[in-house]
Design a protein around this motif. Structure first.
Motif, PDB file in Angstrom:
ATOM      1  N   ASP A 112       0.835  -1.380   0.248  1.00 37.66           N
ATOM      2  CA  ASP A 112       0.050   0.028   0.045  1.00 37.66           C
ATOM      3  C   ASP A 112       0.898   1.364   0.121  1.00 37.66           C
ATOM      4  N   PRO A 113       0.751   2.102  -1.021  1.00 41.59           N
ATOM      5  CA  PRO A 113       1.753   3.245  -1.274  1.00 41.59           C
ATOM      6  C   PRO A 113       1.909   4.196   0.226  1.00 41.59           C
ATOM      7  N   GLY A 144      -2.139   4.372 -10.959  1.00 43.78           N
ATOM      8  CA  GLY A 144      -2.393   4.669  -9.732  1.00 43.78           C
ATOM      9  C   GLY A 144      -1.431   5.036  -8.766  1.00 43.78           C
ATOM     10  N   PRO A 145      -1.726   5.287  -7.410  1.00 46.35           N
ATOM     11  CA  PRO A 145      -0.693   5.872  -6.536  1.00 46.35           C
ATOM     12  C   PRO A 145       0.547   5.027  -6.152  1.00 46.35           C
ATOM     13  N   VAL A 169      22.564  11.461  -7.453  1.00 46.10           N
ATOM     14  CA  VAL A 169      21.135  11.849  -7.542  1.00 46.10           C
ATOM     15  C   VAL A 169      20.234  10.540  -7.719  1.00 46.10           C
ATOM     16  N   LEU A 170      19.101  10.330  -6.913  1.00 42.71           N
ATOM     17  CA  LEU A 170      18.448   9.073  -6.836  1.00 42.71           C
ATOM     18  C   LEU A 170      16.826   9.313  -6.737  1.00 42.71           C
ATOM     19  N   MET A 171      16.158   8.615  -7.631  1.00 41.58           N
ATOM     20  CA  MET A 171      14.676   8.537  -7.564  1.00 41.58           C
ATOM     21  C   MET A 171      14.342   7.160  -7.555  1.00 41.58           C
ATOM     22  N   GLN A 172      13.403   6.653  -6.672  1.00 37.60           N
ATOM     23  CA  GLN A 172      12.892   5.434  -6.416  1.00 37.60           C
ATOM     24  C   GLN A 172      11.433   5.399  -6.458  1.00 37.60           C
ATOM     25  N   THR A 173      10.576   4.827  -7.299  1.00 39.97           N
ATOM     26  CA  THR A 173       9.295   4.809  -7.238  1.00 39.97           C
ATOM     27  C   THR A 173       8.958   3.473  -7.139  1.00 39.97           C
ATOM     28  N   PHE A 174       7.893   2.981  -6.245  1.00 33.31           N
ATOM     29  CA  PHE A 174       7.653   1.625  -5.811  1.00 33.31           C
ATOM     30  C   PHE A 174       6.240   1.671  -6.080  1.00 33.31           C
ATOM     31  N   VAL A 175       6.099   0.962  -7.260  1.00 33.09           N
ATOM     32  CA  VAL A 175       4.629   0.721  -7.931  1.00 33.09           C
ATOM     33  C   VAL A 175       4.096  -0.780  -7.528  1.00 33.09           C
ATOM     34  N   PRO A 176       2.888  -0.819  -6.867  1.00 37.32           N
ATOM     35  CA  PRO A 176       2.399  -2.140  -6.526  1.00 37.32           C
ATOM     36  C   PRO A 176       1.872  -3.011  -7.762  1.00 37.32           C
ATOM     37  N   VAL A 177       2.465  -4.270  -7.636  1.00 36.96           N
ATOM     38  CA  VAL A 177       2.049  -5.037  -8.884  1.00 36.96           C
ATOM     39  C   VAL A 177       0.689  -5.655  -8.667  1.00 36.96           C
ATOM     40  N   PRO A 178      -0.232  -5.439  -9.458  1.00 36.96           N
ATOM     41  CA  PRO A 178      -1.367  -6.155  -9.379  1.00 36.96           C
ATOM     42  C   PRO A 178      -1.538  -7.591  -9.276  1.00 36.96           C
ATOM     43  N   GLY A 179      -2.093  -7.946  -8.282  1.00 37.81           N
ATOM     44  CA  GLY A 179      -2.276  -9.459  -8.202  1.00 37.81           C
ATOM     45  C   GLY A 179      -1.204 -10.394  -7.845  1.00 37.81           C
ATOM     46  N   GLN A 180      -0.071  -9.660  -7.295  1.00 38.90           N
ATOM     47  CA  GLN A 180       1.067 -10.324  -6.797  1.00 38.90           C
ATOM     48  C   GLN A 180       1.434  -9.556  -5.320  1.00 38.90           C
ATOM     49  N   GLU A 181       1.181 -10.365  -4.491  1.00 39.28           N
ATOM     50  CA  GLU A 181       1.017  -9.805  -3.016  1.00 39.28           C
ATOM     51  C   GLU A 181       2.629  -9.850  -2.814  1.00 39.28           C
ATOM     52  N   GLY A 182       2.809  -8.727  -2.160  1.00 40.79           N
ATOM     53  CA  GLY A 182       4.105  -8.236  -1.686  1.00 40.79           C
ATOM     54  C   GLY A 182       5.040  -7.916  -2.591  1.00 40.79           C
ATOM     55  N   LYS A 183       4.757  -7.673  -3.925  1.00 35.32           N
ATOM     56  CA  LYS A 183       5.613  -7.302  -4.992  1.00 35.32           C
ATOM     57  C   LYS A 183       5.300  -5.855  -5.461  1.00 35.32           C
ATOM     58  N   VAL A 184       6.371  -5.143  -5.667  1.00 35.21           N
ATOM     59  CA  VAL A 184       6.233  -3.778  -6.561  1.00 35.21           C
ATOM     60  C   VAL A 184       7.305  -3.837  -7.581  1.00 35.21           C
ATOM     61  N   THR A 208       9.353   7.835 -15.569  1.00 37.50           N
ATOM     62  CA  THR A 208       8.468   6.836 -14.219  1.00 37.50           C
ATOM     63  C   THR A 208       6.855   7.164 -14.751  1.00 37.50           C
ATOM     64  N   SER A 209       6.521   8.504 -15.153  1.00 38.37           N
ATOM     65  CA  SER A 209       4.846   8.673 -15.366  1.00 38.37           C
ATOM     66  C   SER A 209       4.548   7.959 -16.645  1.00 38.37           C
ATOM     67  N   THR A 210       5.387   7.204 -17.434  1.00 41.07           N
ATOM     68  CA  THR A 210       4.840   6.604 -18.703  1.00 41.07           C
ATOM     69  C   THR A 210       4.825   5.148 -18.432  1.00 41.07           C
ATOM     70  N   PHE A 211       5.203   4.842 -16.907  1.00 40.67           N
ATOM     71  CA  PHE A 211       5.223   3.484 -16.801  1.00 40.67           C
ATOM     72  C   PHE A 211       3.755   2.888 -16.870  1.00 40.67           C
ATOM     73  N   ARG A 212       3.714   1.435 -17.408  1.00 43.38           N
ATOM     74  CA  ARG A 212       2.247   0.998 -17.520  1.00 43.38           C
ATOM     75  C   ARG A 212       2.536  -0.674 -17.348  1.00 43.38           C
ATOM     76  N   PHE A 213       1.387  -1.293 -16.639  1.00 45.12           N
ATOM     77  CA  PHE A 213       1.621  -2.772 -16.534  1.00 45.12           C
ATOM     78  C   PHE A 213       0.984  -3.087 -17.854  1.00 45.12           C
TER      79      PHE A 213
END
Length: 215
Positions: A112-113, A144-145, A169-184, A208-213
């Motif tokens: 959860d973000p 989503g968030p 310089v570092l940016m990390q974005t953690f995107v929850p993976v749908p249907g995979q518990e505990g995975k980002v 990062t804004s262009t990322f899509r599953f």
């Protein structure tokens, strides 16, 4: 750096993302990455002969980025290495990895973000020139968030007996993976060109804004 306008869409198993057209993707597999990177650097120099004096710098940067990406489980790794008229080339990288974790009792960690953002640590700079890190959440269109960290960080050099670090310089974005518990899906952007931190934050955010599953 404003000339990075044209983009390429990268598609891999489970996701797609857009990167600036001038960025390079390269093989991160240990058995083939060094030869692959040397070929790419040679091809680039054929196109831009003025970059020849930076051949070793480019190759070393890309080889290290590829090795670090492989160790972190990267599914995609891309880099930029450009000369803009100065004596030092401008370099940066972006990776996409699928990562996960579990608690001490074996339960999958929450993706959860808001929960993740609350667990990620903020670092305040005590004086000018210190490393720092901010934590926030962002909304990725169509996804989503997601929790995010960004800042100027001291990154440990992998497998270094002297425990050395590299400031980046570092940016990390953690995107929850749908249907995979505990995975980002971890979308990470980094550069050692600290003077251009704000510009790289903008670039990494745009990528990062262009990322899509994949559907």
């Amino acid at each position: 750096m404003a000339r990075y306008m044209e983009t390429l869409t990268i598609e891999r198993g489970g996701f797609r993302i857009k990167v600036p057209e001038s960025w390079w993707e390269f093989d991160v597999r240990p058995e083939s990455r060094d030869d692959s990177i040397r070929r790419m650097v040679s091809e680039r120099i054929q196109q831009r002969p003025e970059l020849a004096k930076y051949r070793d710098t480019y190759a070393a940067f890309l080889q290290k980025a590829a090795a670090d990406a492989w160790k972190s489980g990267a599914l995609y790794c891309g880099c930029m290495a450009e000369a803009f008229g100065g004596d030092t080339p401008i370099t940066g990288s972006a990776t996409v990895s699928i990562v996960g974790g579990r608690t001490a009792t074996g339960e999958p960690l929450s993706t959860d973000p808001q929960t993740m953002a609350g667990q990620l640590s903020v670092r305040e700079a005590k004086k000018e020139g210190d490393a720092w890190r901010k934590v926030t959440t962002v909304d990725i269109p169509g996804v989503g968030p997601a929790a995010r960290t960004y800042g100027i960080e001291d990154i440990a050099v992998p497998d270094d007996a002297l425990n050395r670090t590299i400031r980046a310089v570092l940016m990390q974005t953690f995107v929850p993976v749908p249907g995979q518990e505990g995975k980002v899906a971890l979308v990470a952007g980094s550069s050692q060109v600290l003077d251009l931190a704000d510009s790289f934050f903008d670039i990494f955010d745009a990528i990062t804004s262009t990322f899509r599953f994949a559907e």
